[in-house]
Design an enzyme around this catalytic site. Structure first.
Site, PDB file in Angstrom:
ATOM      1  N   THR A  97      -0.292   7.683  -1.446  1.00  0.00           N
ATOM      2  CA  THR A  97      -1.599   7.627  -2.194  1.00  0.00           C
ATOM      3  C   THR A  97      -2.687   6.629  -1.418  1.00  0.00           C
ATOM      4  O   THR A  97      -3.834   6.535  -1.604  1.00  0.00           O
ATOM      5  CB  THR A  97      -1.485   7.102  -3.726  1.00  0.00           C
ATOM      6  OG1 THR A  97      -0.941   5.732  -3.698  1.00  0.00           O
ATOM      7  CG2 THR A  97      -0.481   7.849  -4.372  1.00  0.00           C
ATOM      8  N   ARG A 136       0.843  -1.116   0.017  1.00  0.00           N
ATOM      9  CA  ARG A 136      -0.115  -0.108  -0.188  1.00  0.00           C
ATOM     10  C   ARG A 136       0.928   1.208  -0.186  1.00  0.00           C
ATOM     11  O   ARG A 136       1.596   1.399   1.002  1.00  0.00           O
ATOM     12  CB  ARG A 136      -0.924  -0.005   1.229  1.00  0.00           C
ATOM     13  CG  ARG A 136      -2.201   0.739   1.109  1.00  0.00           C
ATOM     14  CD  ARG A 136      -3.023   0.454   2.348  1.00  0.00           C
ATOM     15  NE  ARG A 136      -4.248   1.409   2.172  1.00  0.00           N
ATOM     16  CZ  ARG A 136      -5.357   1.315   3.054  1.00  0.00           C
ATOM     17  NH1 ARG A 136      -4.909   0.636   4.102  1.00  0.00           N
ATOM     18  NH2 ARG A 136      -6.172   2.142   2.945  1.00  0.00           N
ATOM     19  N   ASP A 154       4.957 -12.596  10.019  1.00  0.00           N
ATOM     20  CA  ASP A 154       5.942 -12.526  11.100  1.00  0.00           C
ATOM     21  C   ASP A 154       6.036 -13.840  11.737  1.00  0.00           C
ATOM     22  O   ASP A 154       7.083 -14.353  12.373  1.00  0.00           O
ATOM     23  CB  ASP A 154       5.891 -11.422  12.057  1.00  0.00           C
ATOM     24  CG  ASP A 154       6.097 -10.122  11.844  1.00  0.00           C
ATOM     25  OD1 ASP A 154       7.347 -10.148  10.524  1.00  0.00           O
ATOM     26  OD2 ASP A 154       5.788  -9.032  12.100  1.00  0.00           O
ATOM     27  N   ASP A 208       0.550 -10.884  13.296  1.00  0.00           N
ATOM     28  CA  ASP A 208       1.023 -10.431  12.051  1.00  0.00           C
ATOM     29  C   ASP A 208       1.400 -11.976  11.457  1.00  0.00           C
ATOM     30  O   ASP A 208       2.296 -12.819  11.903  1.00  0.00           O
ATOM     31  CB  ASP A 208       2.082  -9.933  12.157  1.00  0.00           C
ATOM     32  CG  ASP A 208       2.856  -9.541  10.441  1.00  0.00           C
ATOM     33  OD1 ASP A 208       2.548  -8.195  10.105  1.00  0.00           O
ATOM     34  OD2 ASP A 208       2.934 -10.373   9.857  1.00  0.00           O
TER      35      ASP A 208
HETATM   36  N1  URA Z   1      -2.326  -9.071   8.404  1.00  0.00           N
HETATM   37  C1  URA Z   1      -1.987  -9.988   9.320  1.00  0.00           C
HETATM   38  O1  URA Z   1      -0.973 -10.650   9.439  1.00  0.00           O
HETATM   39  N2  URA Z   1      -2.579  -9.742  10.495  1.00  0.00           N
HETATM   40  C2  URA Z   1      -3.601  -9.105  10.816  1.00  0.00           C
HETATM   41  O2  URA Z   1      -4.337  -9.081  11.799  1.00  0.00           O
HETATM   42  C3  URA Z   1      -3.895  -8.136   9.773  1.00  0.00           C
HETATM   43  C4  URA Z   1      -3.314  -8.286   8.432  1.00  0.00           C
END
Ligand code: URA
Length: 211
Positions: A110, A106, A205, A202
């Site tokens: 913009t 993203r 991660d 995430d």
């Molecule tokens: N991407 C992720 O890895 N976790 C989220 O909670 C939202 C987007």
């Protein structure tokens, strides 16, 4: 607004494994294994409508009528990077599927989705596409990826995510109402950082141990 074509896959094995990947004590090795297993289980449901053809085989005892999948061409397309964690699970079930890759980010100025990487099977327009991303959060990446795939000629796309936020489901179904969305769970909401609550953190991660 058009009703989302949403399938929440509530199979006990899917729910059990989802709960383990949500747990913050689950480390990357187990997380990766569970994501792969979840993708396999979800692929089983996603491919439920594949067309069959009648065939005959000889068993050691007698001729038998059977059914095999009628030559449907599939492509698995992960959205980088977390989507990669789902590919092998699906390929275990559908080893003849081809794999495309889409990288989207993203633009911070913009706020538009920009594709930075794309490599798709040459005959993508002839394939039914299973687009995968573990987390459907804002929907920005999924909406942009589907638009991008359509521009490349895709005519059949199913979106498969482990966990979705209502905001992401709404965004995808508004932009691409014909796309079926398969998820393991629909969570409460997004937080101010666009993370799904409660979600699992995430996904990239946690798959790759980068945090
Ligand atoms: N991407 C992720 O890895 N976790 C989220 O909670 C939202 C987007």
């Amino acid at each position: 607004m058009e009703k989302a074509k949403l399938m929440v896959l509530d199979h006990p094995l899917i729910q059990h494994k989802l709960t383990h990947i949500r747990d913050k004590r689950t480390g990357p090795k187990e997380f990766r294994e569970l994501v792969e297993e979840l993708a396999l289980l979800m692929a089983y449901e996603v491919t439920r409508d594949l067309p069959l053809q009648e065939v005959e085989v000889e068993t050691p005892v007698a001729p038998a009528k059977g059914r095999t999948i009628a030559g449907k061409k599939l492509a698995v397309v992960p959205i980088l990077r977390a989507g990669l964690g789902m590919v092998n699970g699906i390929l275990k079930l559908i080893p003849t599927a081809k794999v495309g890759h889409i990288g989207i980010y993203r633009d911070p100025e913009t706020l538009q989705a920009v594709d930075y990487y794309c490599k798709l099977p040459e005959d993508i327009e002839e394939r039914d596409i299973i687009l995968v991303d573990p987390m459907l959060a804002t929907g920005v990446s999924a909406v942009a990826s589907i638009k991008f795939l359509k521009e490349k000629g895709a005519r059949s796309i199913k979106l498969v995510c482990l966990i979705a936020a209502p905001e992401g489901i709404e965004a995808v179904s508004k932009a691409h109402p014909e796309v079926e969305i398969f998820v393991g769970a629909v969570d409460e909401c997004l937080n101010e950082h666009a993370y799904i609550v409660p979600g699992l953190g995430d996904a990239g991660d946690r798959l790759y141990g980068t945090k």
